[in-house]
Design an enzyme around this catalytic site. Sequence first.
Site, PDB file in Angstrom:
ATOM      1  CG  ASP A   1      -2.087   0.938   1.100  1.00  0.00           C
ATOM      2  OD1 ASP A   1      -2.374   1.393  -0.029  1.00  0.00           O
ATOM      3  OD2 ASP A   1      -2.717   1.250   2.125  1.00  0.00           O
TER       4      ASP A   1
ATOM      5  CG  HIS B   1      -0.089   2.482  -9.375  1.00  0.00           C
ATOM      6  ND1 HIS B   1      -0.356   2.117  -8.076  1.00  0.00           N
ATOM      7  CD2 HIS B   1      -1.118   3.281  -9.752  1.00  0.00           C
ATOM      8  CE1 HIS B   1      -1.506   2.665  -7.695  1.00  0.00           C
ATOM      9  NE2 HIS B   1      -1.976   3.385  -8.690  1.00  0.00           N
TER      10      HIS B   1
ATOM     11  CG  LEU C   1      10.033 -16.663  -3.972  1.00  0.00           C
ATOM     12  CD1 LEU C   1       9.866 -16.735  -2.454  1.00  0.00           C
ATOM     13  CD2 LEU C   1      10.406 -15.252  -4.390  1.00  0.00           C
TER      14      LEU C   1
HETATM   15  C1  V0D Z   1       0.647  -1.784  -8.609  1.00  0.00           C
HETATM   16  C2  V0D Z   1       2.620  -2.106  -6.249  1.00  0.00           C
HETATM   17  C3  V0D Z   1       3.766  -6.251 -10.472  1.00  0.00           C
HETATM   18  C4  V0D Z   1       1.173  -2.416  -6.163  1.00  0.00           C
HETATM   19  C5  V0D Z   1       3.362  -2.894  -7.287  1.00  0.00           C
HETATM   20  C6  V0D Z   1      -2.454  -5.949 -11.839  1.00  0.00           C
HETATM   21  C7  V0D Z   1       0.259  -1.738  -7.170  1.00  0.00           C
HETATM   22  C8  V0D Z   1       2.993  -2.502  -8.696  1.00  0.00           C
HETATM   23  C9  V0D Z   1       2.660  -6.983 -10.855  1.00  0.00           C
HETATM   24  C10 V0D Z   1       2.640  -8.332 -11.411  1.00  0.00           C
HETATM   25  C11 V0D Z   1       1.203  -4.014  -9.605  1.00  0.00           C
HETATM   26  C12 V0D Z   1       1.501  -9.104 -11.372  1.00  0.00           C
HETATM   27  C13 V0D Z   1       1.494 -10.389 -11.894  1.00  0.00           C
HETATM   28  C14 V0D Z   1       2.625 -10.893 -12.456  1.00  0.00           C
HETATM   29  C15 V0D Z   1       3.771 -10.149 -12.496  1.00  0.00           C
HETATM   30  C16 V0D Z   1       3.780  -8.880 -11.993  1.00  0.00           C
HETATM   31  C17 V0D Z   1       1.576  -6.160 -10.562  1.00  0.00           C
HETATM   32  C18 V0D Z   1      -0.582  -5.431 -10.344  1.00  0.00           C
HETATM   33  C19 V0D Z   1      -0.158  -4.249  -9.775  1.00  0.00           C
HETATM   34  C20 V0D Z   1      -2.045  -5.657 -10.499  1.00  0.00           C
HETATM   35  F1  V0D Z   1       2.646 -12.154 -12.943  1.00  0.00           F
HETATM   36  N1  V0D Z   1       3.400  -5.076  -9.964  1.00  0.00           N
HETATM   37  N2  V0D Z   1       2.055  -4.993 -10.019  1.00  0.00           N
HETATM   38  N3  V0D Z   1       0.266  -6.392 -10.728  1.00  0.00           N
HETATM   39  N4  V0D Z   1       1.614  -2.814  -9.016  1.00  0.00           N
END
Ligand code: V0D
Length: 243
Positions: free
Chosen positions: A14, A31, A125
């Site tokens: 968050d 993000h 992991l």
């Molecule tokens: C946005 C902070 C990596 C939280 C981190 C769709 C909010 C960056 C992924 C990710 C997000 C998801 C699946 C995968 C590989 C990478 C990701 C989302 C949001 C939501 F197989 N960062 N990330 N997915 N944020």
Amino acid sequence: MVDNIPEHIAIIMDGNGRWAEKRGIPRFAGHKEGVSTVVSIVKTAIKYKVRVLTLYAFSTENWKRPKPEVDFILKLPKEFLNIYLPELKANHVRIGAIGDMEKLPFHTREALQYAIDSTKENDGLQMNFALNYGGRDEILHAVKAMATDLNDGKISIDKVDNKQFSKYLYTTDLPEPDLLIRTGGEKRLSNFLLWQLAYTEFWFTDVLWPDFSEKEFLRALEDYGKRKRRYGGVDELNEAILS
Ligand code: V0D
């Protein structure tokens, strides 16, 4: 020295939007910066031989955000995997996902499914992303699946216990989290892993996710290492006093 490394760490990432707002830049930039933190935390988790990492990436409530922000966030998995999947594979990482994938855009599901399929034999992991995840929805989904099996005579009602029920959750085959970390200052669960966190140790920090460093992560691990877990029982000292 960090000892007693948790086997499974769950993280609520968050504070990305607030990180950007504080700098007067658009929320999506927060993000994007959050992705860099994911990369660094994964590396640290591998270094300390954490077995499972479950990251709350997109909740069922996140659809309420402005559409351009939602669209941007849902492109991050593909972008992330295009850059980092080869490196993750080289490090034996196994990728998984929890949540209701059906409502995600095709490009998100496609990237994710490819990552899951191409890492399923890996024994390093286990990295799970919670996407379109909600704890109450997960429990309802499990109840419905179990009711169907009861109806079809595949299981019998007197055999239904915690262990049996937990097989219907998205987290089948995963150990329960030992440690939950939430960054960004809020001290609540926000519908994350409601069933699975029953005995989990919680660790909160005001640090916003884009600023969450290896140093701060190690603070959480050190703190966890000092805690005694009793699972509702009493520890040895208390046992000696009570007897
Ligand atoms: C946005 C902070 C990596 C939280 C981190 C769709 C909010 C960056 C992924 C990710 C997000 C998801 C699946 C995968 C590989 C990478 C990701 C989302 C949001 C939501 F197989 N960062 N990330 N997915 N944020």
